[in-house]
Write an enzyme that holds these catalytic residues in place. Structure first.
Site, PDB file in Angstrom:
ATOM      1  N   ALA A   4      -0.408  -7.616  10.297  1.00 24.94           N
ATOM      2  CA  ALA A   4      -0.944  -8.985  10.267  1.00 24.94           C
ATOM      3  C   ALA A   4      -2.447  -8.966  10.492  1.00 24.94           C
ATOM      4  CB  ALA A   4      -0.264  -9.832  11.339  1.00 24.94           C
ATOM      5  N   ASP A   5      -2.927  -7.966  11.222  1.00 24.96           N
ATOM      6  CA  ASP A   5      -4.366  -7.874  11.490  1.00 24.96           C
ATOM      7  C   ASP A   5      -5.192  -7.757  10.204  1.00 24.96           C
ATOM      8  OD1 ASP A   5      -4.219  -6.759  14.669  1.00 24.96           O
ATOM      9  OD2 ASP A   5      -2.523  -6.337  13.372  1.00 24.96           O
ATOM     10  N   SER A  42      -6.326  -2.696  -1.006  1.00 26.96           N
ATOM     11  CA  SER A  42      -7.077  -3.866  -1.473  1.00 26.96           C
ATOM     12  C   SER A  42      -6.269  -5.102  -1.122  1.00 26.96           C
ATOM     13  CB  SER A  42      -7.246  -3.799  -2.996  1.00 26.96           C
ATOM     14  OG  SER A  42      -7.911  -2.634  -3.403  1.00 26.96           O
ATOM     15  N   GLU A  43      -6.327  -5.500   0.135  1.00 26.18           N
ATOM     16  CA  GLU A  43      -5.489  -6.631   0.556  1.00 26.18           C
ATOM     17  C   GLU A  43      -5.810  -7.888  -0.256  1.00 26.18           C
ATOM     18  OE1 GLU A  43      -6.809  -4.489   2.660  1.00 26.18           O
ATOM     19  OE2 GLU A  43      -5.078  -3.669   3.716  1.00 26.18           O
ATOM     20  N   GLU A  80       0.782  -1.230   0.000  1.00 21.90           N
ATOM     21  CA  GLU A  80       0.000   0.000   0.000  1.00 21.90           C
ATOM     22  C   GLU A  80       0.824   1.295   0.000  1.00 21.90           C
ATOM     23  OE1 GLU A  80      -2.873  -1.085   2.984  1.00 21.90           O
ATOM     24  OE2 GLU A  80      -3.669  -2.613   1.646  1.00 21.90           O
ATOM     25  N   HIS A 140      -4.685  -3.799  15.669  1.00 23.06           N
ATOM     26  CA  HIS A 140      -3.399  -3.517  15.035  1.00 23.06           C
ATOM     27  C   HIS A 140      -2.232  -4.160  15.790  1.00 23.06           C
ATOM     28  CE1 HIS A 140      -5.372  -0.499  12.547  1.00 23.06           C
ATOM     29  NE2 HIS A 140      -4.238  -0.260  11.940  1.00 23.06           N
ATOM     30  N   ILE A 194      -4.773  -9.545   7.610  1.00 23.38           N
ATOM     31  CA  ILE A 194      -4.839 -10.858   6.965  1.00 23.38           C
ATOM     32  C   ILE A 194      -6.290 -11.234   6.685  1.00 23.38           C
ATOM     33  CG2 ILE A 194      -4.657 -13.315   7.579  1.00 23.38           C
ATOM     34  CD1 ILE A 194      -1.873 -12.745   8.650  1.00 23.38           C
TER      35      ILE A 194
END
Ligand code: TPP
Ligand code: MG
Lengths: 79, 817
Positions: free
Chosen positions: B553-554, B528-529, B498, B596, B556
């Site tokens: 990681a949150d 846009s993960e 990002e 987070h 994911i």
């Protein structure tokens, strides 16, 4: 005529020091407010520090690669 | 790009109106005589025959599912049957307009799309090319079987039998199936014909196709990627993410090779998504094609076309394909058609009327096309019947052969039964076969690199004092050095996330890369993960090696399907035909509270198919990252934000040159004798502190840093436990279901006789991560570690607890904590 100091700013409570990457203005140079004077690197970012006022650079108190703590005076400008 | 676009407050706040291109609906009106003249009779007859082949194939499956027999065959087919009976013209029309180098990525209802693409490719490839392709697949095993049991005098006929047998054997889970029986009905694919993985997750192909388009653009190929999903998929967030990704403004403004991604979003619109009606019930759009205006002034060139007429579809795909090759994409096609068969075999059509089914039956694409060819004098009825019986006979023979275990045996699972397991990962590392282009600048002149060159490689000075992270190589620098080295020599590595360019990655790992690499190597992605991970997978399937970043990681969860169903599975589901060399970096946060700061490494470790590393020192970070980037497997890298400034304390220093540390080998960081402490990620450091304090009390800790979660070599841990007899596992993940629990269970089993006390897991409690000021009561602290060592492992009943954990684990568990 006033002497105005450029200090190493607070960059959030995790950053206590930064390293001088480049000095863009020397003693005697004219600068206008907002013009970049020094480039610093913290562990996270590289950024330019700007002249706090328009005037002449009276003194540069740092050298490239110095590590400076938050609050350190980096340069002095005479308006 | 930062600073390149001036956002003028006067201009942007001036009144105006937005207009978009109008969307043609069923504009195709070419006379069949014209099509005949342009395409020739053979092409039209082939289109009819291909539709017949698909119908016969799926009717065979339908018959097996409903009656247990088909023609001369009796067989219990146990797998899924999402049939596309009625939709054949959409698939065949699209395939007519695509070359073997154009790649389709289909859906759960993909037998037709797959067969159409294969049949069209067989038409387009010469006999020699076909022979080479068939020989190369699986050492020629499928070809040998077809030559013996389904011979055909013509090269193309043999190739058609190869195609049908490869698919059906795959559905019947046989070794000679296209994917060794590891994919099955919804997933079968065969890349030499341009048929790429078909996906059982609705809409998932959109992002993967977009990644394929990204790599096609990067390589300057003369081909397109096609996402083939249903109308229902327009309700899936990842599809919208993909549409947006494919049309990012930077492709035109900032990339050297200007032009949007060559991706065709082909929606097979059969008006239903299981029992829900899309237009009129579950979607906002009235006509699917309207979604194009949601994104772009050109409305993504959207059009609604008649999916009951193969020529209307072929015409539209041909036109969109040209736009895409000209860099004007992405494009949307809304291909209206009707599924006569149920959604699956349990469908009782409760959601639609007999009337409606009959009305569409009257415009059955096969019957209608056949009649129009007869009316045009291109075909006579007798010939049409002969084609049909030829198709039926071929199909019967294929079904008989595929069902026969003597001809098509099931895959061997190995004497230990772990055969499928051995397909999960590959041992290979494929080096680049070409040089990377010269970087944009001399790396030695890049500020970051110049500064790193002056830094101390180790973290302590001659007096043993810690060196500032500004003057010593940090974990962040270790990652950077491995990534820089790989990116400079390997043009397949593309880096995005990002804020990867000017910002330098969320936490500065990439700072300096933007000075060296153009936008096609390092770029900023939208928030846009799902698309970030999906496109990485698609690009990897096409030969790229993406390194992508999820800031925390949150996040994911936003890419859950892409990480857990796609990235983790395609190597095994393809029977090793595809490798997915994608590296996903994600940081584990702190100080930002519940959304987070979570260590979700255990969540990722739970899903088979992902390699997982979690380095805690600069030296390990550099060496493990180098291994991750070289590996042909997907790797997830967890990085603790608290450790980015960590300098090297354990080795003399971080080697300057490139080196690899093998993934899966834990590392003894401190030798001791009383208690083995296995740490995951940043818990290494509080454990070191605890070890100092415990040493004062005469308790010696042996500290092992897991470094990797998957794979994991238990050897060093078992050896250590054989010596100490005691094991503490420390991790920042919530204890329940964590990877530390898995490690503890296995060590208990493998070292039971050596244990003086049950292994103890010290993780975070099973509640939300609190904000910064309360974190010390959440993540394991040195005092908590001392308490656990003294009470649970050393059995010191008189130990005076100094940590904050005074709760009763059993009582908490009873209340869900
Ligand atoms: C993410 C996801 N949600 C739900 C499903 C279950 N499912 C399978 S097919 C289907 C309907 C899809 O409709 P559409 O995209 O129109 O395709 P069609 O079945 O009509 O071909 C659903 C809900 C799934 N496979 N994946
Ligand atoms: Mg549908």
């Amino acid at each position: 005529m006033a002497r105005i100091e450029l200090r190493m700013p607070e960059l959030g409570n995790e950053i206590t020091e930064a390293q001088i990457d480049a000095i863009l203005k020397g003693t005697g140079d004219m600068v206008s407010e907002g013009e970049e004077i020094v480039t610093i690197t913290t562990p996270k970012v590289t950024m330019d520090l700007e002249a706090p006022a328009t005037g002449t650079v009276l003194e540069v108190l740092i050298e490239v690669d110095d590590i400076v703590a938050v609050g350190t005076v980096l340069a002095v400008i005479e308006t | 790009m930062a600073k390149s676009i001036h956002i003028d407050p006067i201009a942007t706040r001036s009144p105006t109106e937005l207009a978009s291109k109008r969307i043609p609906v069923h504009a195709y009106a070419r006379a069949l005589a014209d099509e005949h003249r342009v395409r020739g009779a053979d092409a039209l007859l082939e289109a009819l025959r291909h539709m017949m082949v698909i119908r016969a194939f799926e009717s065979g499956i339908a018959s097996l599912k409903s009656t247990g027999s088909y023609g001369d065959l009796t067989y219990a087919y146990k797998g899924p049957a999402h049939l596309s009976i009625g939709q054949e013209a959409a698939a065949v029309g699209a395939a007519m307009a695509l070359t073997p180098e154009d790649h389709i990525f289909g859906s759960h209802r993909s037998h037709g799309e797959f067969l159409a693409k294969g049949l069209a490719a067989i038409q387009m490839l010469g006999d020699n090319a076909l022979t080479t392709i068939m020989e190369a697949h699986g050492d020629g095993a499928l070809l040998r079987t077809v030559e013996t049991h389904l011979p055909d005098e013509s090269g193309r006929g043999l190739a058609e039998n190869f195609l049908l047998m490869g698919l059906l054997a795959e559905m019947f889970m046989r070794e000679i199936g296209f994917n060794g029986g590891m994919g099955g009905s919804m997933h079968a694919f065969f890349t030499p014909f341009g048929a790429y993985p078909n996906n059982a997750i609705v809409g998932a192909s959109a992002g993967i196709a977009t990644g394929a388009g990204l790599w096609m653009k990067s390589e300057g190929r003369d081909s397109i990627a096609v996402s083939m999903v249903g109308d229902g998929a327009t309700g899936c967030g990842p599809v919208w993410e993909a549409l947006n990704f494919a049309g990012m403004a930077q492709f035109e403004r900032l990339w050297d090779n200007a032009g949007f991604l060559p991706v065709l979003f082909f929606f097979t619109n059969n008006f239903y998504a299981m029992g829900g009606q899309t237009s009129g019930e579950t979607m906002s759009w009235d006509r699917l094609a309207r979604i194009g205006v949601g994104l772009r002034e050109d409305a993504c060139h959207a059009e609604t076309v008649d999916g009951t007429n193969p020529l209307a579809v072929a015409d539209a795909v041909q036109r969109k394909r040209q736009l895409l090759l000209d860099g004007k994409g992405p494009a949307i096609l809304d291909v209206e058609c009707y599924r006569f068969s149920g959604h699956s075999t349990t469908d009782v059509n409760a959601y639609r009327t007999k009337n409606e089914i009959a009305a569409w039956g009257a415009v059955d694409p096969i019957g209608t096309f056949r009649e129009s060819l007869v009316a045009e004098g291109i075909l006579d009825t007798a010939t049409a019947d002969a084609i049909q019986s030829d198709v039926d006979a071929r199909m019967n023979a294929v079904f008989m052969a595929a069902a026969d275990p003597a001809i098509a045996p099931p895959p061997g699972l190995g004497s230990d039964g772990a055969g499928i397991g051995r397909k999960m990962f590959t041992g290979s590392e494929t080096p680049p076969d070409r040089h990377a282009p010269e970087p944009l600048a001399d790396p030695a002149k890049v500020v970051r690199i110049r500064k790193n060159a002056k830094k101390s490689r180790g973290g302590r000075d001659a007096n043993g004092e810690l060196i500032s992270p500004l003057k010593a190589i940090t974990l962040r620098d270790g990652l950077f050095e491995a990534i820089l080295h790989a990116a400079l020599i390997d043009p397949r590595i593309i880096i995005y996330g990002e804020e990867c360019r000017e910002w330098g990655g969320a936490f500065g790992v990439y700072r300096g890369l933007a000075d060296l690499f153009p936008h096609d190597r390092v770029f900023n992605a939208p928030i846009s993960e799902a698309a970030i991970v999906a496109t990485a997978i698609g690009a990897a399937m096409e030969g790229g090696r993406p390194l992508v970043e999820l800031m925390y990681a949150d996040f994911i969860g936003r890419a859950g399907d892409e990480l857990f169903n796609q990235l983790a599975k395609w190597q095994a589901m393809s029977n090793g035909l595809l490798n997915i060399p994608v590296v996903v970096r994600c940081s584990v946060g702190s100080k930002y509270g519940a959304q987070h700061s979570q260590d979700w490494s255990g969540l990722a470790a739970h899903v088979p198919g992902l390699k997982i590393i979690y380095p805690a020192t600069p030296r390990d970070a550099k060496g493990l990252m180098a291994s991750a980037l070289a590996s042909d497997n997907p790797v997830i890298v967890f990085e603790s934000q608290r450790l980015y400034d960590q300098v090297e304390l354990f080795q003399d220093g971080v080697p300057e040159g490139n080196y690899k540390i093998p993934i899966g080998v834990p590392d003894i960081k401190h030798v001791g004798s009383d208690v083995t402490v296995l740490t995951i990620g940043p818990t290494l450091y509080p454990v070191l502190e605890a070890a100092d304090s415990l040493a004062g009390r005469g308790v010696s800790l042996e500290i092992i840093d897991a470094r990797s979660l998957v794979p994991f070599d238990y050897g060093p841990v078992l050896e250590s436990v054989a010596k100490t007899g005691r094991l503490l596992l420390v991790s920042e993940a919530c204890e329940r279901g964590s990877f530390a629990m898995t490690l503890a269970t296995n060590v208990t089993r493998f070292a039971f006789d050596a244990l003086k006390a049950p292994p103890r897991v010290l993780g975070s409690p099973n509640w939300i991560v609190p904000g910064a000021d309360l974190e010390h009561g959440y993540f394991p602290q040195p005092f908590d570690i001392e308490d656990a060592v003294m009470t649970d492992l050393m059995g010191d009943a008189g130990h005076n607890r100094t940590g904050s954990r005074r709760w009763d684990d059993l009582a908490l568990a009873r209340s869900g904590l």
